[in-house]
Structure formats: structure tokens, C-alpha cells
Enzyme design. Sequence first.
Site, PDB file in Angstrom:
ATOM      1  N   ARG A   1       0.819  -1.234   0.000  1.00 14.18           N
ATOM      2  CA  ARG A   1       0.000   0.000   0.000  1.00 14.18           C
ATOM      3  C   ARG A   1       0.840   1.265   0.000  1.00 14.18           C
ATOM      4  NH1 ARG A   1      -2.905  -2.923   3.914  1.00 14.18           N
ATOM      5  NH2 ARG A   1      -4.664  -4.008   2.999  1.00 14.18           N
TER       6      ARG A   1
ATOM      7  N   ASN B   1      -2.105  19.583 -20.208  1.00 13.76           N
ATOM      8  CA  ASN B   1      -2.397  18.759 -21.373  1.00 13.76           C
ATOM      9  C   ASN B   1      -2.516  19.560 -22.662  1.00 13.76           C
ATOM     10  OD1 ASN B   1      -2.507  16.419 -19.787  1.00 13.76           O
ATOM     11  ND2 ASN B   1      -4.601  16.899 -19.180  1.00 13.76           N
TER      12      ASN B   1
ATOM     13  N   GLU C   1       7.700  19.365 -24.326  1.00 16.57           N
ATOM     14  CA  GLU C   1       7.024  19.634 -23.042  1.00 16.57           C
ATOM     15  C   GLU C   1       7.522  20.969 -22.468  1.00 16.57           C
ATOM     16  OE1 GLU C   1       4.521  17.902 -21.953  1.00 16.57           O
ATOM     17  OE2 GLU C   1       4.728  15.848 -22.678  1.00 16.57           O
TER      18      GLU C   1
ATOM     19  N   GLU D   1      -5.982  16.525 -10.545  1.00 17.41           N
ATOM     20  CA  GLU D   1      -6.579  16.984 -11.807  1.00 17.41           C
ATOM     21  C   GLU D   1      -8.098  17.129 -11.760  1.00 17.41           C
ATOM     22  OE1 GLU D   1      -4.430  15.539 -15.235  1.00 17.41           O
ATOM     23  OE2 GLU D   1      -6.129  16.000 -16.520  1.00 17.41           O
TER      24      GLU D   1
ATOM     25  N   LYS E   1       1.990  11.501 -11.032  1.00 16.55           N
ATOM     26  CA  LYS E   1       1.187  10.615 -11.883  1.00 16.55           C
ATOM     27  C   LYS E   1       2.030   9.388 -12.201  1.00 16.55           C
ATOM     28  CE  LYS E   1      -2.082  13.534 -14.377  1.00 16.55           C
ATOM     29  NZ  LYS E   1      -2.469  14.057 -15.699  1.00 16.55           N
TER      30      LYS E   1
ATOM     31  N   LYS F   1       5.415  23.416 -12.959  1.00 14.52           N
ATOM     32  CA  LYS F   1       4.623  22.204 -12.738  1.00 14.52           C
ATOM     33  C   LYS F   1       4.240  22.089 -11.261  1.00 14.52           C
ATOM     34  CE  LYS F   1       3.673  17.496 -13.714  1.00 14.52           C
ATOM     35  NZ  LYS F   1       3.893  16.316 -14.522  1.00 14.52           N
TER      36      LYS F   1
ATOM     37  N   HIS G   1       6.313  10.606 -27.807  1.00 11.29           N
ATOM     38  CA  HIS G   1       5.268  11.379 -27.142  1.00 11.29           C
ATOM     39  C   HIS G   1       5.480  12.877 -27.413  1.00 11.29           C
ATOM     40  CE1 HIS G   1       2.298  12.478 -24.165  1.00 11.29           C
ATOM     41  NE2 HIS G   1       3.190  13.182 -23.480  1.00 11.29           N
TER      42      HIS G   1
ATOM     43  N   HIS H   1      -2.855  12.536 -28.472  1.00  7.08           N
ATOM     44  CA  HIS H   1      -3.460  11.234 -28.149  1.00  7.08           C
ATOM     45  C   HIS H   1      -3.892  10.516 -29.438  1.00  7.08           C
ATOM     46  CE1 HIS H   1      -6.103   8.399 -26.002  1.00  7.08           C
ATOM     47  NE2 HIS H   1      -6.956   8.636 -26.980  1.00  7.08           N
TER      48      HIS H   1
ATOM     49  N   HIS I   1      -2.192  17.798 -25.947  1.00  8.98           N
ATOM     50  CA  HIS I   1      -2.205  16.356 -25.707  1.00  8.98           C
ATOM     51  C   HIS I   1      -3.437  15.651 -26.282  1.00  8.98           C
ATOM     52  CE1 HIS I   1       1.173  17.314 -23.176  1.00  8.98           C
ATOM     53  NE2 HIS I   1       1.309  16.072 -22.755  1.00  8.98           N
TER      54      HIS I   1
ATOM     55  N   ARG J   1      -5.045  21.331 -13.231  1.00  5.03           N
ATOM     56  CA  ARG J   1      -3.949  20.471 -13.737  1.00  5.03           C
ATOM     57  C   ARG J   1      -4.126  20.103 -15.214  1.00  5.03           C
ATOM     58  NH1 ARG J   1      -0.567  15.760 -10.589  1.00  5.03           N
ATOM     59  NH2 ARG J   1       0.756  15.249 -12.360  1.00  5.03           N
TER      60      ARG J   1
HETATM   61  P1  NAD Z   1      11.509   6.750 -22.246  1.00  2.00           P
HETATM   62  O1  NAD Z   1      11.454   6.523 -20.813  1.00  2.00           O
HETATM   63  O2  NAD Z   1      11.091   5.649 -23.155  1.00  2.00           O
HETATM   64  O3  NAD Z   1      12.981   7.228 -22.647  1.00  2.00           O
HETATM   65  C1  NAD Z   1      13.258   7.513 -24.001  1.00  2.00           C
HETATM   66  C2  NAD Z   1      14.510   6.761 -24.489  1.00  2.00           C
HETATM   67  O4  NAD Z   1      15.664   7.364 -23.922  1.00  2.00           O
HETATM   68  C3  NAD Z   1      14.550   5.307 -24.046  1.00  2.00           C
HETATM   69  O5  NAD Z   1      15.086   4.522 -25.100  1.00  2.00           O
HETATM   70  C4  NAD Z   1      15.522   5.325 -22.867  1.00  2.00           C
HETATM   71  O6  NAD Z   1      16.152   4.100 -22.645  1.00  2.00           O
HETATM   72  C5  NAD Z   1      16.487   6.381 -23.312  1.00  2.00           C
HETATM   73  N1  NAD Z   1      17.239   7.053 -22.266  1.00  2.00           N
HETATM   74  C6  NAD Z   1      16.821   7.430 -21.045  1.00  2.00           C
HETATM   75  N2  NAD Z   1      17.754   8.164 -20.431  1.00  2.00           N
HETATM   76  C7  NAD Z   1      18.802   8.234 -21.265  1.00  2.00           C
HETATM   77  C8  NAD Z   1      20.055   8.873 -21.208  1.00  2.00           C
HETATM   78  N3  NAD Z   1      20.413   9.632 -20.181  1.00  2.00           N
HETATM   79  N4  NAD Z   1      20.905   8.735 -22.262  1.00  2.00           N
HETATM   80  C9  NAD Z   1      20.538   8.008 -23.357  1.00  2.00           C
HETATM   81  N5  NAD Z   1      19.344   7.415 -23.477  1.00  2.00           N
HETATM   82  C10 NAD Z   1      18.498   7.520 -22.441  1.00  2.00           C
HETATM   83  O7  NAD Z   1      10.608   8.022 -22.681  1.00  2.00           O
HETATM   84  P2  NAD Z   1      10.359   9.442 -21.999  1.00  2.00           P
HETATM   85  O8  NAD Z   1      10.161  10.373 -23.125  1.00  2.00           O
HETATM   86  O9  NAD Z   1      11.351   9.753 -20.973  1.00  2.00           O
HETATM   87  O10 NAD Z   1       8.981   9.218 -21.248  1.00  2.00           O
HETATM   88  C11 NAD Z   1       7.799   8.877 -21.952  1.00  2.00           C
HETATM   89  C12 NAD Z   1       6.866   8.221 -20.974  1.00  2.00           C
HETATM   90  O11 NAD Z   1       6.553   9.178 -19.955  1.00  2.00           O
HETATM   91  C13 NAD Z   1       5.542   7.788 -21.569  1.00  2.00           C
HETATM   92  O12 NAD Z   1       5.234   6.510 -21.102  1.00  2.00           O
HETATM   93  C14 NAD Z   1       4.541   8.806 -21.024  1.00  2.00           C
HETATM   94  O13 NAD Z   1       3.270   8.255 -20.842  1.00  2.00           O
HETATM   95  C15 NAD Z   1       5.161   9.167 -19.722  1.00  2.00           C
HETATM   96  N6  NAD Z   1       4.806  10.511 -19.222  1.00  2.00           N
HETATM   97  C16 NAD Z   1       4.392  10.609 -17.935  1.00  2.00           C
HETATM   98  C17 NAD Z   1       4.089  11.845 -17.410  1.00  2.00           C
HETATM   99  C18 NAD Z   1       3.675  11.955 -15.976  1.00  2.00           C
HETATM  100  O14 NAD Z   1       3.278  13.035 -15.546  1.00  2.00           O
HETATM  101  N7  NAD Z   1       3.787  10.906 -15.210  1.00  2.00           N
HETATM  102  C19 NAD Z   1       4.228  13.002 -18.196  1.00  2.00           C
HETATM  103  C20 NAD Z   1       4.667  12.871 -19.506  1.00  2.00           C
HETATM  104  C21 NAD Z   1       4.967  11.609 -20.016  1.00  2.00           C
HETATM  105  N1  GLY Z   2       2.014  15.463 -17.605  1.00  2.00           N
HETATM  106  C1  GLY Z   2       0.690  15.848 -17.223  1.00  2.00           C
HETATM  107  C2  GLY Z   2       0.496  15.875 -15.761  1.00  2.00           C
HETATM  108  O1  GLY Z   2       1.395  15.618 -15.003  1.00  2.00           O
HETATM  109  O2  GLY Z   2      -0.595  16.164 -15.319  1.00  2.00           O
END
Ligand code: NAD
Ligand code: GLY
Length: 367
Positions: A121, A252, A185, A244, A143, A234, A272, A259, A255, A248
Site C-alpha cells: 500500500r 495537457n 514539453e 486533476e 502521476k 509544474k 510522445h 493522443h 495532448h 492540472r
Molecule cells: P523513455 O522513458 O522511453 O525514454 C526515451 C529513451 O531514452 C529510451 O530509449 C531510454 O532508454 C532512453 N534514455 C533514457 N535516459 C537516457 C540517457 N540519459 N541517455 C541516453 N538514453 C536515455 O521516454 P520518456 O520520453 O522519458 O517518457 C515517456 C513516458 O513518460 C511515456 O510513457 C509517457 O506516458 C510518460 N509521461 C508521464 C508523465 C507523468 O506526468 N507521469 C508526463 C509525460 C509523459
Molecule cells: N504530464 C501531465 C500531468 O502531469 O498532469
Amino acid sequence: MTQLIEQKVNIPEKQAYSYDILIGRNLLENADEIIKKYTKANKLLIVTNETVAKLYMSNINIKNSVWLILEDGEEYKNIENYKLILDTAVEHKLERNDCIIAFGGGVIGDMAGFAAASYMRGCDFIQIPTTLLAQVDSSVGGKVAINHEHGKNLIGAFYQPKLVLTDISVLKTLPLRQLKTGLAEVLKYAFIEKSCACPLNYRLFDFLKQNKQEIFDLNPDIMSKLIDICCTLKASVVNQDETEKGLRAILNLGHTFAHSIENLTNYTVYTHGEAVGAGIKMAFKLALIRGLISKDYFESAMELIDDYDIAPVGFNLDKEKFYEEMFLDKKAKGGKIRFILPNSHYSVVSVSDITKEHVFESIDDFM
Ligand code: NAD
Ligand code: GLY
């Protein structure tokens, strides 16, 4: 360690639960010492992927830690790997006050965070984001989620970390495409800055115009400042609306369009950030069509987006399907699509009475 910036997220709804975002260079080398100040964990489970492990596993030396190295990719942000994290935690007998560390981009951060939210939990959770996207966005705000075969991030929670440890030095190995993904972003924050209701006036839009070369060169002072600004904006939004219920949603911007792009291309063609970059352009066009913004503001936004080269064009997608897909977005409510649209310089508004014709018109130029 140089130029350490300390930033705070402070959520009044949770008895002023707050956590630090530490931003600096070569922080990985001191991770053990830093982390100890934020968790009383006896055991730490570090979750990462093959790419990040190969590059940086040897830079981190955290006592009493075990590593779990997952495959790299959005397609692995699934229930099987989520279970693997929990299985590893059980196998190593982690207790509730032990800690799961997400060491990677948004995929690892979201998935390890969801495991931390549900293991016993909720155990301690620390984010060490390694992509620009994760450093400016996904590691902050709580998130956490995994994908379901019928939708992205369909299973998740709001679960805040104890610490976000952002080492900007790791950005040097990030492929240009991934850097631009994060920059999409970052530009988003420039266009929503005023709506974030942050007491500090950064004028991120001007900062981005003035420092493009330094940003692409990963100038450490400029990158630290940039990440700090984005995290402050943020945090300001999350502090006002963690789950949200309203504000919040401004995060988006672009987005809803993104999507559709991502879903119709099965998350395999565009990152993304690329989808978000294009989506922001479409949102601006829609705002122009609806008379919410001036032609001047529209053109200056397009200029900045093009200058950073963050938005691909030529998607060649079916417009009807594109439109239908928008209704499946989590942000849709009661059969209505809610668009976050610019309504003046650096400010946005939520609009739901958009016609199909206007959606078509807003995507036409970019398809
Ligand atoms: P990712 O985690 O897939 O990383 C992108 C690529 O970069 C991967 O191949 C990874 O292995 C590589 N990588 C990571 N760090 C590295 C480094 N220092 N040097 C070289 N390569 C490196 O993608 P991302 O763009 O970081 O994240 C996308 C994800 O985040 C999606 O799943 C999306 O839904 C999520 N997201 C979440 C939120 C949130 O608020 N929680 C917000 C935006 C996106
Ligand atoms: N990336 C959108 C959020 O954190 O709400």
C-alpha cells in the site's frame, strides 16, 4: 556536484506534504549520501532499463540496493513488468519503509512509481529521471501508471515521490530526438506559464528564444535554469490541483491531438514529445479559428515551435478516425472533448464546444 538547485513541491491537500527536486551536475556520484537524507529505507530496489544501465549503472553506488533491469521501450510499460518489479520487491523482502528508485525516463518512472504506490500500500519512492522529458515533467507531480492493451496509462495512481534527484549530466548521452521530445514539453510550459499561477514571472517564452543554442549545446547553467523553471511551473500547478480536478488539465495543452496521433500510429512512429509538438500547433490553429488569439501570437508561437524543430508534419492519418479517437482520450468527459487552448499570451483555457469542422480545419495544415 556544482550549482545545486533546490525546488519544492508542496501539496496543501496532503497536510502540506512536500518533497525536494534537486537539480545539479554529477549528482549520481553522490546519490547514496543524498538519498539517505530522504528515506530511512534499509533496502532499495533500483528499477532501470538496459540502455540506462549500460550507460550509468557504474556511476551509481547505493548501499544495500538491488537492481532490476527491464527491457527498453514504451511497449514494456505493462502489467508483466509491473509484476516483475513487485516480484523482485517480494523476493528481496522489501518492507514498507524500504524504497523503490526509478532510474530512467518517463517509462521507468511511471511504472516503478506505480509499483511503489501499490507495494504494501505504498513504500518510499524516489525518482532519478534521465531524459529531459522526465526531468521537466513526468518525474514531478505524482502521476504513475502502466499501459493496458486497450489504452495508455489506463492503470495508475497519484503517488508522490520522496525526492526527485535530477542529474543534468546524463543528458549528454540522450539522442537528439529524445532531447527534442523533452523540449516539446518545455515549450508547452512557455505557452501555459501565466495559467500556472506561479508567483514568479519567468517569461519562459523569451528565455527559449534567447537561449536556443545554449539549450541544444546542453550548457549546464542554462539547462539547470530551464529544468528549474519547468519544475517550478509544474509544482505550482500540482500544488493547486494534485488530482486533476481542474487546473492540472492545462498541462495537457496539445495532448488531445497528440493522443490521436499516438494511438492511430500504435505508439511506434512518433515519440510522445513529437506528437505533443504537433498537437500544440493544432491547438494554436484551433484557438486562432475560434478567435481566441491574435494572428501575431499564433505566428510567434509557430515560429518558436519551428525554430526548435519539435513538431513533425505529414501524418497522413484519416481525419474521421483522428476525430473519433479524441473521444477516447481520458480527458473527454460526458461524451465531450475538452480542449486546452491558448487564449492570450502564455495563457490557456479549457473549451468543450468545438465542432467537428473546426477540428478538421485545425489539423488540415499539419496532416
Ligand atoms: P523513455 O522513458 O522511453 O525514454 C526515451 C529513451 O531514452 C529510451 O530509449 C531510454 O532508454 C532512453 N534514455 C533514457 N535516459 C537516457 C540517457 N540519459 N541517455 C541516453 N538514453 C536515455 O521516454 P520518456 O520520453 O522519458 O517518457 C515517456 C513516458 O513518460 C511515456 O510513457 C509517457 O506516458 C510518460 N509521461 C508521464 C508523465 C507523468 O506526468 N507521469 C508526463 C509525460 C509523459
Ligand atoms: N504530464 C501531465 C500531468 O502531469 O498532469
